[in-house]
Design an enzyme around this catalytic site. Structure first.
Site, PDB file in Angstrom:
ATOM      1  N   SER A  24      34.161   8.687  -0.728  1.00 16.33           N
ATOM      2  CA  SER A  24      32.768   8.780  -1.202  1.00 16.33           C
ATOM      3  C   SER A  24      31.782   8.752  -0.041  1.00 16.33           C
ATOM      4  CB  SER A  24      32.473   7.628  -2.179  1.00 16.33           C
ATOM      5  OG  SER A  24      32.742   6.370  -1.580  1.00 16.33           O
ATOM      6  N   ASN A 111      34.313  -4.258  -4.277  1.00 15.46           N
ATOM      7  CA  ASN A 111      33.762  -4.168  -5.635  1.00 15.46           C
ATOM      8  C   ASN A 111      32.423  -4.884  -5.755  1.00 15.46           C
ATOM      9  OD1 ASN A 111      36.135  -2.891  -6.037  1.00 15.46           O
ATOM     10  ND2 ASN A 111      37.038  -4.419  -7.396  1.00 15.46           N
ATOM     11  N   HIS A 157       0.746  21.612 -33.679  1.00 13.37           N
ATOM     12  CA  HIS A 157       1.567  22.802 -33.965  1.00 13.37           C
ATOM     13  C   HIS A 157       1.122  23.996 -33.126  1.00 13.37           C
ATOM     14  CE1 HIS A 157       2.658  20.479 -37.591  1.00 13.37           C
ATOM     15  NE2 HIS A 157       1.354  20.259 -37.677  1.00 13.37           N
ATOM     16  N   SER A 278       6.155  38.377  -8.063  1.00 14.50           N
ATOM     17  CA  SER A 278       7.347  39.019  -8.591  1.00 14.50           C
ATOM     18  C   SER A 278       7.803  40.068  -7.579  1.00 14.50           C
ATOM     19  CB  SER A 278       7.006  39.671  -9.930  1.00 14.50           C
ATOM     20  OG  SER A 278       7.870  40.754 -10.185  1.00 14.50           O
ATOM     21  N   LYS A 284       1.911  40.132 -10.932  1.00 14.20           N
ATOM     22  CA  LYS A 284       2.356  38.800 -11.355  1.00 14.20           C
ATOM     23  C   LYS A 284       2.001  37.675 -10.407  1.00 14.20           C
ATOM     24  CE  LYS A 284       4.714  37.886 -14.509  1.00 14.20           C
ATOM     25  NZ  LYS A 284       6.125  38.171 -14.757  1.00 14.20           N
ATOM     26  N   GLU A 291       7.844  25.611 -13.860  1.00 15.58           N
ATOM     27  CA  GLU A 291       9.067  25.991 -14.580  1.00 15.58           C
ATOM     28  C   GLU A 291      10.277  25.259 -13.999  1.00 15.58           C
ATOM     29  OE1 GLU A 291       9.262  30.306 -14.685  1.00 15.58           O
ATOM     30  OE2 GLU A 291       7.182  30.356 -15.329  1.00 15.58           O
ATOM     31  N   TYR A 318      36.152  -3.660 -12.405  1.00 15.71           N
ATOM     32  CA  TYR A 318      35.892  -2.418 -11.672  1.00 15.71           C
ATOM     33  C   TYR A 318      36.929  -1.353 -11.981  1.00 15.71           C
ATOM     34  CZ  TYR A 318      35.214   0.944  -7.903  1.00 15.71           C
ATOM     35  OH  TYR A 318      35.005   2.096  -7.202  1.00 15.71           O
ATOM     36  N   GLN A 323      32.714   4.992  -9.154  1.00 15.75           N
ATOM     37  CA  GLN A 323      32.238   5.626  -7.925  1.00 15.75           C
ATOM     38  C   GLN A 323      31.349   6.830  -8.253  1.00 15.75           C
ATOM     39  OE1 GLN A 323      34.643   5.755  -4.240  1.00 15.75           O
ATOM     40  NE2 GLN A 323      34.878   7.920  -4.668  1.00 15.75           N
TER      41      GLN A 323
HETATM   42  N1  ARG Z   1      33.579   3.635  -2.900  1.00 18.65           N
HETATM   43  C1  ARG Z   1      33.788   2.738  -3.955  1.00 18.65           C
HETATM   44  C2  ARG Z   1      32.717   2.971  -5.031  1.00 18.65           C
HETATM   45  O1  ARG Z   1      31.801   3.647  -4.767  1.00 18.65           O
HETATM   46  C3  ARG Z   1      33.715   1.334  -3.482  1.00 18.65           C
HETATM   47  C4  ARG Z   1      34.498   0.329  -4.253  1.00 18.65           C
HETATM   48  C5  ARG Z   1      35.940   0.602  -4.162  1.00 18.65           C
HETATM   49  N2  ARG Z   1      36.738  -0.424  -4.665  1.00 18.65           N
HETATM   50  C6  ARG Z   1      38.035  -0.222  -4.929  1.00 18.65           C
HETATM   51  N3  ARG Z   1      38.682  -1.216  -5.326  1.00 18.65           N
HETATM   52  N4  ARG Z   1      38.566   0.947  -4.812  1.00 18.65           N
HETATM   53  O2  ARG Z   1      32.833   2.519  -6.131  1.00 18.65           O
END
Ligand code: ARG
Length: 461
Positions: A24, A111, A157, A278, A284, A291, A318, A323
């Site tokens: 990540s 975690n 409306h 455009s 335009k 938008e 967890y 993630q």
């Molecule tokens: N990169 C993980 C997340 O974003 C961090 C926690 C990972 N913990 C684990 N036990 N794999 O959630």
């Protein structure tokens, strides 16, 4: 590539595809400041509680300071092969400090660390977004103050209904944005609890001092259930839902601007700097920004749906599914900031065509309610007055005229209560100026509304 941190338990390396899939760092690197600040507080507490040597705690804090400075300056780059920001910082620290670096993760898990980082990151972003929403609200109020007397049709409306002023219409958005500010503040307050110390899920046997970390990092209090501490993402959902509502407001406003720019309305014109042309149609001038805001609203709703769906089926505590919270919530934040930052200058450079607004309000029997009210004031029950006015409107449509231009004889034929003063009562100006009930569109009522909102906004300054 560096050995995985869990190499002791495993006899073979992970497949490179698994490393990429699992990683990540590409998106959580943006929380490096929060991660390092959290680690500093943790290290200090470990030293103070005698869980690690004081001297080692000091070295760790110094080392983390160095990493922070190097990341800030660009002297140190993120390693794309690191699993996440937490592992990356710990790895660099260990590379720089040797065994001392390896002591940082005592009495902590990724975690509770990731739960901490996101809360810290989001509470900072709440402040950033609040500033932008505040600025937009001020821009709208300033415009409203210039248009207290700019009469325009009010719609239901999308049919012309009763006359209002542009100031009043604008202030409706200011009210919505004020509630958005409140919602962001509330979400921030509720997320401001320290999860660190929850451990992997079941706390820790070390004599940690969570209150100390809580205080150093500026949290209101600690979380009181370790399972909840690591598995709660309500705060992501809550801020994302506040942002979704905010986007709904921007989207409705955008939709109105799109209509108002059309040749059919011609109520406003966007500055060239905030319009696009455009590639084929030379005439335009397109309101692409509005938008896009309308379109990006769907994107933020999508982020909210991602978060809600991600959470709905996972058992405590967890799970790696979580993630996925980051890309969704970061996208919502980036999108909202981008939209407001563009919306503010677009709005403040927009020109308002007062004459067209007024002309649109002068047609379409927008004063029919006032005509009925005229009869009520002469003693007629409202339902009778309503019916008589309806018949008059039908007559006008048949004759191709308006209530203002219909001769008094025609009025009198239908109801003897009508007199010459009816024209004054149904004039556009009267219709607006007399709507001075609290919260109404009359300039004096809008002025009160503006003052009241300004006073309430002061807490967000
Ligand atoms: N990169 C993980 C997340 O974003 C961090 C926690 C990972 N913990 C684990 N036990 N794999 O959630």
């Amino acid at each position: 590539m560096a050995k995985m941190m869990w190499a002791g338990r495993f006899s073979s390396e992970a497949d490179p595809k698994v490393n990429d899939f699992n990683s990540s760092i590409s998106f959580d690197a943006r929380m490096y400041r929060q991660d390092i600040r959290g680690s500093m507080a943790h290290a200090r507490m470990l030293g103070d509680c005698g869980i690690i040597e004081k001297s080692e705690s000091e070295k760790i804090i110094e080392g983390l300071q160095g990493i922070l400075a190097d990341l800030d300056s660009g002297a140190l780059g993120f390693d794309p092969n690191a699993e996440d920001i937490h592992m990356f910082v710990e790895q660099v620290l260990t590379d720089r400090l040797g065994d001392t670096g390896k002591r940082l993760h005592t009495a902590r898990s990724r975690n509770d660390q990731v739960a901490l980082d996101i809360r810290m990151y989001l509470r900072d972003e709440c402040d950033e977004i609040s500033k932008l929403v505040f600025e937009l609200t001020e821009t709208i109020i300033n415009m409203a103050e210039e248009h207290l007397y700019t009469v325009m049709p009010g719609y239901t409306h999308l049919q012309r209904a009763q006359p209002v002023t542009f100031a009043h219409h604008l202030m409706a958005y200011a009210q919505m944005l004020y509630r958005d500010l409140e919602r962001i503040r509330d979400a921030k307050e509720r997320m401001n609890y320290l999860p660190l110390g929850s451990g992997a899920l079941a706390g820790t046997t070390y004599p940690i001092n969570r209150k100390q970390v809580c205080e150093e990092l500026g949290f209101t209090d600690i979380t009181y259930n370790s399972l909840d501490g690591v598995s709660d993402r309500d705060f992501c959902i809550e801020i994302c839902s506040a942002l979704s509502i905010l986007m709904a407001h921007l989207s409705r406003f955008s939709e109105e601007i799109i209509m108002w720019c059309s040749w059919e309305f011609k109520f406003v014109e966007l500055s060239d700097a905030f319009s696009t042309g455009s590639s084929i149609m030379p005439q335009k001038k397109n309101p692409d920004i509005t938008e896009l805001i309308r379109g990006k609203t769907g994107r933020v709703y999508g982020d909210l749906t991602t978060l809600l769906t991600m959470m709905k089926g996972i058992p405590l505590a967890y799970n790696k599914d979580m993630q996925e919270d980051k890309e969704a919530i970061f996208d919502a934040i980036d999108t909202v900031k981008l939209c407001i930052t563009t919306f503010i200058p677009m709005l403040s450079t927009m020109t308002v065509n007062k004459e067209n607004m007024r002309a649109a309000a002068a047609k379409g029997f927008i004063n029919a309610t006032d005509c009925a009210d005229y009869l009520v004031k002469k003693g007629r029950p409202f339902r009778d007055a309503y019916k008589i006015t309806g018949t008059l409107v039908a007559l006008c449509i048949k004759k191709g005229t308006t209530l203002e231009e219909l001769p008094i004889e025609e009025y009198k034929k239908l109801c003897s209560d009508f007199d010459n003063d009816v024209y004054e009562a149904i004039s556009l100006d009267t219709c607006v100026m007399q709507r001075k009930s609290d919260g109404g569109p009359a300039p004096e009522a809008v002025q009160v509304q503006i003052e009241k909102l300004k006073a309430k906004l002061r807490v967000f300054e």
